[in-house]
Write an enzyme that holds these catalytic residues in place. Structure first.
Site, PDB file in Angstrom:
ATOM      1  CB  CYS A 136      74.473  50.323  64.536  1.00  0.00           C
ATOM      2  SG  CYS A 136      72.964  51.283  64.748  1.00  0.00           S
TER       3      CYS A 136
ATOM      4  CB  SER B  84      67.944  53.806  70.189  1.00  0.00           C
ATOM      5  OG  SER B  84      67.395  52.526  70.325  1.00  0.00           O
TER       6      SER B  84
ATOM      7  N   GLY C  15      69.485  45.390  53.601  1.00  0.00           N
ATOM      8  CA  GLY C  15      68.890  44.876  54.829  1.00  0.00           C
ATOM      9  C   GLY C  15      67.856  45.852  55.353  1.00  0.00           C
TER      10      GLY C  15
ATOM     11  CG  MET D 116      70.261  51.477  58.262  1.00  0.00           C
ATOM     12  SD  MET D 116      69.227  52.423  59.406  1.00  0.00           S
ATOM     13  CE  MET D 116      69.954  51.938  60.974  1.00  0.00           C
TER      14      MET D 116
END
Length: 439
Positions: free
Chosen positions: A50, A109, A191, A193
């Site tokens: 993401c 990140s 999933g 996350m």
């Protein structure tokens, strides 16, 4: 051969463009295949999260690989090259290695220091291995990147400051709803996350945790681990109407929660407020939800702003120092490995010449005894060893300083070594002069 990393991330690309280039496992594999059709590339691994989409490639020529990778990325994402170009970054050789280690450690990140990237890098490497897209160079690099990332999380206190996107979303939600103790939470997606979101809201004491997913078995598995319940995605309207907080992360290509869904949910709730936290890229929750009275939509852009200050924490500085030291160690080891074939070939070449000359001597002096021949051999070998001692020691010293490649190639030319025996000698590690800087 040389490492090339080309990609774009939240640091320099707008969220809308990141959505366009977000790839699932199937399309990532297809991109690797497209990259490997280039005559300039021998290995490829695609990492898409993401926060970023990146191509790691082992290249025969830098500029040829760069052009072909850019074309392949644009085609795979159905985005014009002209739209991609201003937001792309390129890391070459040493900088590419440092980037890989930094990314795997979570230091690049949006949520600095987050550990989820570890699993994403591992899965990307595993997928590339399965399809035969990765060879010894990228495999060694990414395996070491994973080991370095584990060190960062076990030997520094980075986890104390690595506020996750989930936690940032909950903080935003609590500002609207108050504590979660009396709130119902719906997690859409089961999933990695989604599982993290369910576990986090459960720890925050949510009154009820519901998990909805296309695959009912996965939804049940996540829900059971946190003491929640599972519902099929077909029941989304009903589940939304009962939820105070909705956290969505499905990885679907289209919208999962539309403005129509939320409008119906708000009507059923009689105006009671709702918060929608969208952790997906492409986004799961329609952007128009933010305009509906009673609904608050929080996406990655807002969460990125909330997490921006974490990068200045002292624990992050320590983690970066560890990564820098690991990069230096890796470069030294790689340089030593690169010059080893040259040293071996040089000594083998010298041995062959000694054998040839001694055979010639034997033909010319048939009356020489075995003891004399042995003494002559020892004398000749000592001379050769002394002659080769300085260049072999020097090439190893230069390898530790990152300069061994050019010296090894010079030895190869001067002593007319077989190119097949020195094929592991790497290209220079500096960035090509035509680029000047990563960009």
């Amino acid at each position: 051969m040389s490492l090339v990393v080309l990609g774009l991330s939240h640091h320099g690309a707008p969220l809308g463009l990141l959505e366009s280039v977000a790839l699932d496992g199937h399309t990532a594999t297809a991109l690797e295949e497209a990259v490997l059709r280039s005559e300039h590339v021998t290995e490829a691994v695609v990492l898409s999260t993401c926060n970023r989409t990146e191509v790691y490639a082992e290249s025969l020529t830098f500029h040829g690989a760069l052009v072909d990778i850019t074309h392949a990325l644009a085609a795979a994402c159905s985005v014009e090259r002209a739209e991609l170009q201003p937001h792309l970054y390129v890391h070459y050789e040493d900088r590419g290695i440092a980037h890989a280690f930094t990314v795997a450690a979570g230091l690049d990140s949006m949520a600095v220091g987050e550990a989820q990237i570890l699993g994403q890098v591992r899965r990307a490497l595993s997928r590339a291995q399965k399809h035969g897209h990765v060879g010894p160079a990228l495999n060694a690099l990414l395996q070491q990147a994973l080991r370095v990332a584990k060190r960062v999380h076990s030997e520094t206190e980075i986890d104390l400051v690595s506020g996750s996107l989930v936690q940032a979303g909950i903080t935003r939600a609590e500002a609207v709803l108050g504590g979660l103790g009396a709130r119902r939470v719906l997690v859409v997606g089961a999933g990695g996350m989604g599982a993290l979101a369910a576990a986090t809201v459960a720890r925050h004491g949510a009154a009820e945790v519901v998990v909805a997913n296309r695959n009912p078995d996965r939804a049940v598995g996540v829900a059971e681990r946190v003491g929640g319940t599972a519902r099929p995605l077909a029941d989304l309207d009903s589940a939304l109407a009962q939820a105070d907080l909705v956290i969505a992360s499905t990885g679907a290509r289209g919208r999962v929660v539309t403005a129509g869904h939320v409008t119906r949910a708000l009507e059923a709730r009689g105006g009671r407020p709702q918060v929608y936290v969208d952790l997906a890229l492409p986004h799961d929750v329609d952007l128009a939800v933010a305009d509906l009275d009673g609904a608050t939509r929080v996406g990655l852009a807002e969460l990125g702003e909330d997490l921006a200050e974490a990068g200045s924490a002292p624990q992050v500085a320590l983690a970066r120092e560890l990564v820098t030291a690991e990069v230096a160690t890796y470069l030294v080891q790689r340089s030593a490995q690169a010059v080893a074939p040259t040293v071996t070939a040089l000594r083998a070449r010298a041995g062959e010449l000694v054998d040839v000359e001694l055979e010639r001597l034997e033909r010319r002096t048939p009356g020489m005894g075995e003891a004399e021949r042995a003494e002559v051999r020892r004398a000749v070998e000592r001379v050769v060893d002394k002659l080769l001692h300085t260049p072999t020691v020097r090439v190893k010293e230069l390898a530790r300083d990152g300069q061994g490649g050019s010296y090894a190639r010079a030895l190869s030319e001067l002593f007319d070594l077989d190119p097949r025996d020195v094929s592991l000698v790497s290209a220079p590690s500096q960035i090509p002069p035509a680029l000047g800087e990563d960009g």
